[in-house]
Design a protein around this motif. Structure first.
Motif, mmCIF file in Angstrom:
data_model
loop_
_atom_site.group_PDB
_atom_site.id
_atom_site.type_symbol
_atom_site.label_atom_id
_atom_site.label_comp_id
_atom_site.label_asym_id
_atom_site.label_seq_id
_atom_site.Cartn_x
_atom_site.Cartn_y
_atom_site.Cartn_z
ATOM 1 N N GLY A 144 2.158 -13.676 129.282
ATOM 2 C CA GLY A 144 0.906 -13.188 129.845
ATOM 3 C C GLY A 144 0.719 -11.690 129.670
ATOM 4 N N TYR A 145 1.776 -10.985 129.279
ATOM 5 C CA TYR A 145 1.685 -9.534 129.069
ATOM 6 C C TYR A 145 0.944 -9.235 127.763
ATOM 7 N N LEU A 146 0.244 -8.119 127.746
ATOM 8 C CA LEU A 146 -0.419 -7.628 126.543
ATOM 9 C C LEU A 146 0.597 -6.811 125.746
ATOM 10 N N VAL A 147 0.713 -7.089 124.455
ATOM 11 C CA VAL A 147 1.636 -6.348 123.593
ATOM 12 C C VAL A 147 0.860 -5.247 122.879
ATOM 13 N N VAL A 148 1.365 -4.015 123.006
ATOM 14 C CA VAL A 148 0.755 -2.863 122.351
ATOM 15 C C VAL A 148 1.804 -2.244 121.435
ATOM 16 N N ASP A 149 1.503 -2.259 120.133
ATOM 17 C CA ASP A 149 2.417 -1.683 119.147
ATOM 18 C C ASP A 149 2.068 -0.208 118.959
ATOM 19 N N GLU A 150 3.103 0.614 118.746
ATOM 20 C CA GLU A 150 2.917 2.059 118.591
ATOM 21 C C GLU A 150 1.981 2.382 117.424
ATOM 22 N N GLU A 151 2.109 1.646 116.324
ATOM 23 C CA GLU A 151 1.305 1.930 115.138
ATOM 24 C C GLU A 151 -0.004 1.139 115.092
ATOM 25 N N HIS A 152 0.043 -0.163 115.458
ATOM 26 C CA HIS A 152 -1.110 -1.049 115.288
ATOM 27 C C HIS A 152 -1.968 -1.211 116.540
ATOM 28 N N GLY A 153 -1.564 -0.660 117.670
ATOM 29 C CA GLY A 153 -2.338 -0.797 118.903
ATOM 30 C C GLY A 153 -2.159 -2.172 119.526
ATOM 31 N N GLU A 154 -3.221 -2.650 120.210
ATOM 32 C CA GLU A 154 -3.151 -3.941 120.898
ATOM 33 C C GLU A 154 -3.005 -5.076 119.891
ATOM 34 N N LEU A 155 -1.969 -5.909 120.108
ATOM 35 C CA LEU A 155 -1.728 -7.041 119.207
ATOM 36 C C LEU A 155 -2.197 -8.357 119.811
ATOM 37 N N GLY A 156 -2.090 -8.505 121.129
ATOM 38 C CA GLY A 156 -2.472 -9.752 121.786
ATOM 39 C C GLY A 156 -1.568 -10.025 122.972
ATOM 40 N N GLU A 157 -1.725 -11.226 123.521
ATOM 41 C CA GLU A 157 -1.002 -11.622 124.725
ATOM 42 C C GLU A 157 0.213 -12.465 124.358
ATOM 43 N N ILE A 158 1.316 -12.260 125.088
ATOM 44 C CA ILE A 158 2.513 -13.086 124.889
ATOM 45 C C ILE A 158 2.228 -14.466 125.471
ATOM 46 N N ILE A 159 2.321 -15.498 124.616
ATOM 47 C CA ILE A 159 2.042 -16.861 125.059
ATOM 48 C C ILE A 159 3.313 -17.678 125.248
ATOM 49 N N ASP A 160 4.455 -17.182 124.732
ATOM 50 C CA ASP A 160 5.705 -17.921 124.880
ATOM 51 C C ASP A 160 6.880 -16.982 124.673
ATOM 52 N N VAL A 161 7.983 -17.283 125.346
ATOM 53 C CA VAL A 161 9.249 -16.584 125.133
ATOM 54 C C VAL A 161 10.317 -17.662 125.009
ATOM 55 N N GLN A 162 11.013 -17.657 123.874
ATOM 56 C CA GLN A 162 12.048 -18.660 123.629
ATOM 57 C C GLN A 162 13.413 -17.982 123.571
ATOM 58 N N GLU A 163 14.405 -18.677 124.121
ATOM 59 C CA GLU A 163 15.770 -18.167 124.042
ATOM 60 C C GLU A 163 16.445 -18.782 122.834
ATOM 61 N N MET A 164 16.849 -17.936 121.911
ATOM 62 C CA MET A 164 17.589 -18.367 120.729
ATOM 63 C C MET A 164 19.064 -17.997 120.949
ATOM 64 N N PRO A 165 19.954 -18.499 120.112
ATOM 65 C CA PRO A 165 21.373 -18.201 120.343
ATOM 66 C C PRO A 165 21.713 -16.700 120.455
ATOM 67 N N GLN A 166 21.117 -15.848 119.638
ATOM 68 C CA GLN A 166 21.470 -14.432 119.677
ATOM 69 C C GLN A 166 20.494 -13.582 120.484
ATOM 70 N N GLN A 167 19.249 -14.062 120.691
ATOM 71 C CA GLN A 167 18.240 -13.205 121.311
ATOM 72 C C GLN A 167 17.052 -14.011 121.802
ATOM 73 N N PHE A 168 16.171 -13.319 122.501
ATOM 74 C CA PHE A 168 14.916 -13.921 122.940
ATOM 75 C C PHE A 168 13.837 -13.559 121.915
ATOM 76 N N ILE A 169 12.922 -14.510 121.667
ATOM 77 C CA ILE A 169 11.831 -14.305 120.719
ATOM 78 C C ILE A 169 10.510 -14.435 121.478
ATOM 79 N N ALA A 170 9.643 -13.431 121.323
ATOM 80 C CA ALA A 170 8.316 -13.470 121.932
ATOM 81 C C ALA A 170 7.319 -13.974 120.899
ATOM 82 N N THR A 171 6.378 -14.803 121.365
ATOM 83 C CA THR A 171 5.285 -15.273 120.524
ATOM 84 C C THR A 171 3.992 -14.698 121.085
ATOM 85 N N VAL A 172 3.241 -14.002 120.220
ATOM 86 C CA VAL A 172 2.000 -13.344 120.626
ATOM 87 C C VAL A 172 0.834 -14.027 119.924
ATOM 88 N N ASP A 173 -0.234 -14.295 120.699
ATOM 89 C CA ASP A 173 -1.457 -14.831 120.117
ATOM 90 C C ASP A 173 -2.247 -13.640 119.570
#
Length: 174
Positions: free
Chosen positions: A106-135
């Motif tokens: 539900g958080y808004l992702v803001v990239d330093e270079e590209h600005g607003e990218l979109g909202e995080i719609i999912d977070v998955q736990e993978m073996p080494q790390q967590f992966i965020a999915t942004v719409d």
């Protein structure tokens, strides 16, 4: 009991043995903190109560359980793939300081270079790390939630500031 009065915890994954025992799979992260005396299974879009006789939790998000009046594999078989719910008043309290990556949904992702990218719609736990999915304008942008990429988290405004690797955003814009 309705879906609004309850929260989803997982589903019945399979039967075990001939005496009506079932395996439960939990999609609720803090399943070990739940109180199990009764669970509600979704049957024909209604929540039906099932009283638990015995339950044995396992560390891999599963448990084996027997229910009252379910004493044969034929009675248990109809419960397979049914979603499980508990009443909202059985939701375990979490420490306010206990922040998890899944809280970023539900958080808004803001990239330093590209600005607003979109909202995080999912977070998955993978073996080494967590992966965020942004719409991102209907496309799914995925990136690792690592300390190297996260510049800041504003919990009040629900904004995640990141510095994604060069070229990653461009891959998804193409």
């Amino acid at each position: 009991m309705t879906n609004e009065d309850s929260f989803y915890i997982g589903y019945v994954s399979k039967t075990r043995g001939l005496k009506g025992e079932v395996q439960l799979f939990f999609e609720f992260e803090d399943y070990k903190d739940l109180e199990f005396d009764i669970i509600f299974l979704e049957v024909n879009k209604k929540l039906v109560p099932y009283f638990i006789d015995q339950i044995k939790l396992h560390p891999n998000s599963t448990a084996y359980a027997t229910f009252e009046d379910i004493d044969h594999i034929d009675k248990a078989q109809v419960l397979v793939r049914k979603k499980m719910y508990l009443p909202n008043d059985k939701m375990p309290e979490r420490d306010p300081d206990d922040f998890r990556y899944t809280d970023l949904i539900g958080y808004l992702v803001v990239d330093e270079e590209h600005g607003e990218l979109g909202e995080i719609i999912d977070v998955q736990e993978m073996p080494q790390q967590f992966i965020a999915t942004v719409d991102m304008d209907g496309k799914e942008l995925m990136f690792p939630l690592s300390d190297d990429l996260i510049l800041g988290i504003d919990a009040e405004e629900e904004v995640l500031e990141v510095d994604l690797p060069e070229g990653l955003v461009d891959l998804y814009k193409a």
